[in-house]
Design a protein around this motif. Structure first.
Motif, PDB file in Angstrom:
ATOM      1  N   GLY A  10     -20.053 -31.078-115.790  1.00  0.00           N
ATOM      2  CA  GLY A  10     -19.274 -32.299-115.669  1.00  0.00           C
ATOM      3  C   GLY A  10     -18.382 -32.512-116.869  1.00  0.00           C
ATOM      4  N   ARG A  11     -17.741 -33.677-116.864  1.00  0.00           N
ATOM      5  CA  ARG A  11     -16.813 -34.032-117.943  1.00  0.00           C
ATOM      6  C   ARG A  11     -17.348 -35.227-118.702  1.00  0.00           C
ATOM      7  NH1 ARG A  11     -11.472 -35.560-116.010  1.00  0.00           N
ATOM      8  NH2 ARG A  11     -10.712 -34.943-118.034  1.00  0.00           N
ATOM      9  N   TYR A  12     -17.285 -35.129-120.034  1.00  0.00           N
ATOM     10  CA  TYR A  12     -17.796 -36.175-120.906  1.00  0.00           C
ATOM     11  C   TYR A  12     -16.769 -36.481-121.986  1.00  0.00           C
ATOM     12  CZ  TYR A  12     -22.282 -35.005-118.822  1.00  0.00           C
ATOM     13  OH  TYR A  12     -23.297 -34.794-117.941  1.00  0.00           O
ATOM     14  N   THR A  13     -16.924 -37.650-122.579  1.00  0.00           N
ATOM     15  CA  THR A  13     -16.124 -38.024-123.733  1.00  0.00           C
ATOM     16  C   THR A  13     -17.062 -38.617-124.785  1.00  0.00           C
ATOM     17  OG1 THR A  13     -14.140 -39.205-124.489  1.00  0.00           O
ATOM     18  CG2 THR A  13     -15.540 -40.362-122.916  1.00  0.00           C
ATOM     19  N   ALA A  14     -16.660 -38.550-126.026  1.00  0.00           N
ATOM     20  CA  ALA A  14     -17.460 -39.143-127.110  1.00  0.00           C
ATOM     21  C   ALA A  14     -17.302 -40.652-127.081  1.00  0.00           C
ATOM     22  CB  ALA A  14     -17.025 -38.587-128.458  1.00  0.00           C
ATOM     23  N   ALA A  15     -18.388 -41.336-127.399  1.00  0.00           N
ATOM     24  CA  ALA A  15     -18.370 -42.794-127.433  1.00  0.00           C
ATOM     25  C   ALA A  15     -19.126 -43.281-128.671  1.00  0.00           C
ATOM     26  CB  ALA A  15     -18.987 -43.351-126.155  1.00  0.00           C
ATOM     27  N   PRO A  16     -18.534 -43.092-129.856  1.00  0.00           N
ATOM     28  CA  PRO A  16     -19.211 -43.540-131.079  1.00  0.00           C
ATOM     29  C   PRO A  16     -19.434 -45.047-131.073  1.00  0.00           C
ATOM     30  CG  PRO A  16     -17.321 -42.147-131.583  1.00  0.00           C
ATOM     31  CD  PRO A  16     -17.247 -42.476-130.127  1.00  0.00           C
ATOM     32  N   ALA A 135     -23.908 -30.153-125.733  1.00  0.00           N
ATOM     33  CA  ALA A 135     -23.526 -31.207-126.676  1.00  0.00           C
ATOM     34  C   ALA A 135     -22.766 -30.559-127.827  1.00  0.00           C
ATOM     35  CB  ALA A 135     -24.759 -31.931-127.183  1.00  0.00           C
ATOM     36  N   PHE A 136     -21.601 -31.097-128.164  1.00  0.00           N
ATOM     37  CA  PHE A 136     -20.738 -30.471-129.160  1.00  0.00           C
ATOM     38  C   PHE A 136     -19.859 -31.534-129.808  1.00  0.00           C
ATOM     39  CE2 PHE A 136     -17.044 -28.163-130.695  1.00  0.00           C
ATOM     40  CZ  PHE A 136     -17.640 -27.101-131.349  1.00  0.00           C
ATOM     41  N   GLY A 137     -19.423 -31.219-131.026  1.00  0.00           N
ATOM     42  CA  GLY A 137     -18.438 -32.029-131.723  1.00  0.00           C
ATOM     43  C   GLY A 137     -18.865 -33.463-131.925  1.00  0.00           C
ATOM     44  N   LEU A 138     -17.894 -34.354-131.850  1.00  0.00           N
ATOM     45  CA  LEU A 138     -18.152 -35.773-132.052  1.00  0.00           C
ATOM     46  C   LEU A 138     -19.125 -36.304-131.001  1.00  0.00           C
ATOM     47  CD1 LEU A 138     -17.489 -38.289-133.717  1.00  0.00           C
ATOM     48  CD2 LEU A 138     -15.532 -38.672-132.201  1.00  0.00           C
ATOM     49  N   GLY A 139     -19.062 -35.739-129.796  1.00  0.00           N
ATOM     50  CA  GLY A 139     -19.985 -36.149-128.745  1.00  0.00           C
ATOM     51  C   GLY A 139     -21.430 -35.841-129.086  1.00  0.00           C
ATOM     52  N   ALA A 140     -21.681 -34.751-129.784  1.00  0.00           N
ATOM     53  CA  ALA A 140     -23.042 -34.410-130.204  1.00  0.00           C
ATOM     54  C   ALA A 140     -23.451 -35.219-131.427  1.00  0.00           C
ATOM     55  CB  ALA A 140     -23.147 -32.920-130.514  1.00  0.00           C
ATOM     56  N   ALA A 141     -22.498 -35.510-132.295  1.00  0.00           N
ATOM     57  CA  ALA A 141     -22.806 -36.240-133.532  1.00  0.00           C
ATOM     58  C   ALA A 141     -23.053 -37.722-133.272  1.00  0.00           C
ATOM     59  CB  ALA A 141     -21.666 -36.078-134.531  1.00  0.00           C
ATOM     60  N   ARG A 143     -22.490 -40.064-129.533  1.00  0.00           N
ATOM     61  CA  ARG A 143     -23.029 -40.045-128.172  1.00  0.00           C
ATOM     62  C   ARG A 143     -21.919 -39.699-127.206  1.00  0.00           C
ATOM     63  NH1 ARG A 143     -22.584 -44.994-125.028  1.00  0.00           N
ATOM     64  NH2 ARG A 143     -21.315 -46.470-126.212  1.00  0.00           N
ATOM     65  N   ARG A 144     -22.316 -39.192-126.064  1.00  0.00           N
ATOM     66  CA  ARG A 144     -21.361 -38.826-125.020  1.00  0.00           C
ATOM     67  C   ARG A 144     -21.607 -39.701-123.804  1.00  0.00           C
ATOM     68  NH1 ARG A 144     -22.254 -33.048-123.178  1.00  0.00           N
ATOM     69  NH2 ARG A 144     -24.383 -33.771-123.307  1.00  0.00           N
ATOM     70  N   VAL A 145     -20.528 -39.951-123.076  1.00  0.00           N
ATOM     71  CA  VAL A 145     -20.631 -40.652-121.801  1.00  0.00           C
ATOM     72  C   VAL A 145     -19.816 -39.881-120.777  1.00  0.00           C
ATOM     73  CG1 VAL A 145     -21.013 -42.928-122.846  1.00  0.00           C
ATOM     74  CG2 VAL A 145     -18.684 -42.183-122.322  1.00  0.00           C
ATOM     75  N   PRO A 146     -20.237 -39.937-119.519  1.00  0.00           N
ATOM     76  CA  PRO A 146     -19.456 -39.255-118.477  1.00  0.00           C
ATOM     77  C   PRO A 146     -18.058 -39.863-118.371  1.00  0.00           C
ATOM     78  CG  PRO A 146     -21.616 -39.899-117.647  1.00  0.00           C
ATOM     79  CD  PRO A 146     -21.447 -40.554-118.990  1.00  0.00           C
TER      80      PRO A 146
END
Length: 162
Positions: A10-16, A135-141, A143-146
C-alpha cells in the motif's frame, strides 16, 4: 531504529506528531582507503555512537538509516537541533572523544574526509510517500499513516491543494 524487513503493501505518508523535525546527514569518505590507521578509527566511531543513542530515547534521536561504502551516509531524524547539539557536546557521550581523536590524528591529512548537514524542517513543509516499502525514513522515525482522501498527491500532502 533499524528498518524492519517486512514490506507493508500500500501507500503511506509520514505523520510526525511534533511541529519540527531535525534531519541530520553525516558521513565520511575514505580518501586514501589503504591508510587504515586513519580510516578504521573513524569507521569504528559510529557504531559506538549509535549504540549509545539507542540505549537512551531521551537523547532525542528518532531514527536513522545508514549506507556503507567508500563514502558513508547516515541519515538521522532528531526531535530538535538542541538535542543533536547536546549529544555532540556531551562529555559522557561517545561523540566528543571521537571528534577530538579525529581532529588530532586525521584531520588535515587528506586520508579521511568527514561531513555533515543539519536541517530543521517544519512538518508542514515536508512531503513523503512510501509505496510497498518496509518502515523507512521519516515514516519509520515518527509514524506512518495510509494515504487516503485528501493525501493522494504531493500537493495535497504539502497542504497546497484542497
Amino acid at each position: 531504529m533499524v528498518v524492519a524487513a517486512t514490506v507493508d503493501p500500500g501507500r503511506y505518508t509520514a505523520a510526525p506528531d511534533q511541529e519540527h523535525v531535525t534531519v541530520f546527514l553525516i558521513g565520511m569518505r575514505a580518501n586514501r582507503w589503504w591508510k587504515l590507521a586513519s580510516v578504521l578509527p573513524t569507521v569504528a566511531a559510529m557504531p559506538r555512537k549509535l549504540a549509545h543513542l539507542a540505549k537512551d530515547p531521551e537523547t532525542g534521536l528518532l531514527g536513522y538509516h545508514q549506507w556503507l561504502g567508500r563514502t558513508t551516509i547516515l541519515l538521522s531524524y532528531w526531535r530538535s537541533p538542541e538535542d543533536l547539539q547536546r549529544f555532540a557536546s556531551a562529555q559522557d557521550a561517545p561523540h566528543l572523544g571521537a571528534w577530538r581523536q579525529f581532529t588530532k590524528k586525521s584531520a588535515g591529512s587528506g586520508d579521511v574526509g568527514i561531513w555533515h548537514e543539519t536541517y530543521q524542517v517544519r512538518v508542514t513543509d515536508q512531503e513523503t510517500v512510501y509505496t510497498d516499502m518496509p518502515a523507512f525514513g521519516l515514516g519509520a522515525a515518527t509514524r506512518r499513516v495510509p494515504i487516503g482522501r485528501g493525501t493522494h498527491t504531493a500537493r495535497q500532502r504539502l497542504g497546497r491543494e484542497g
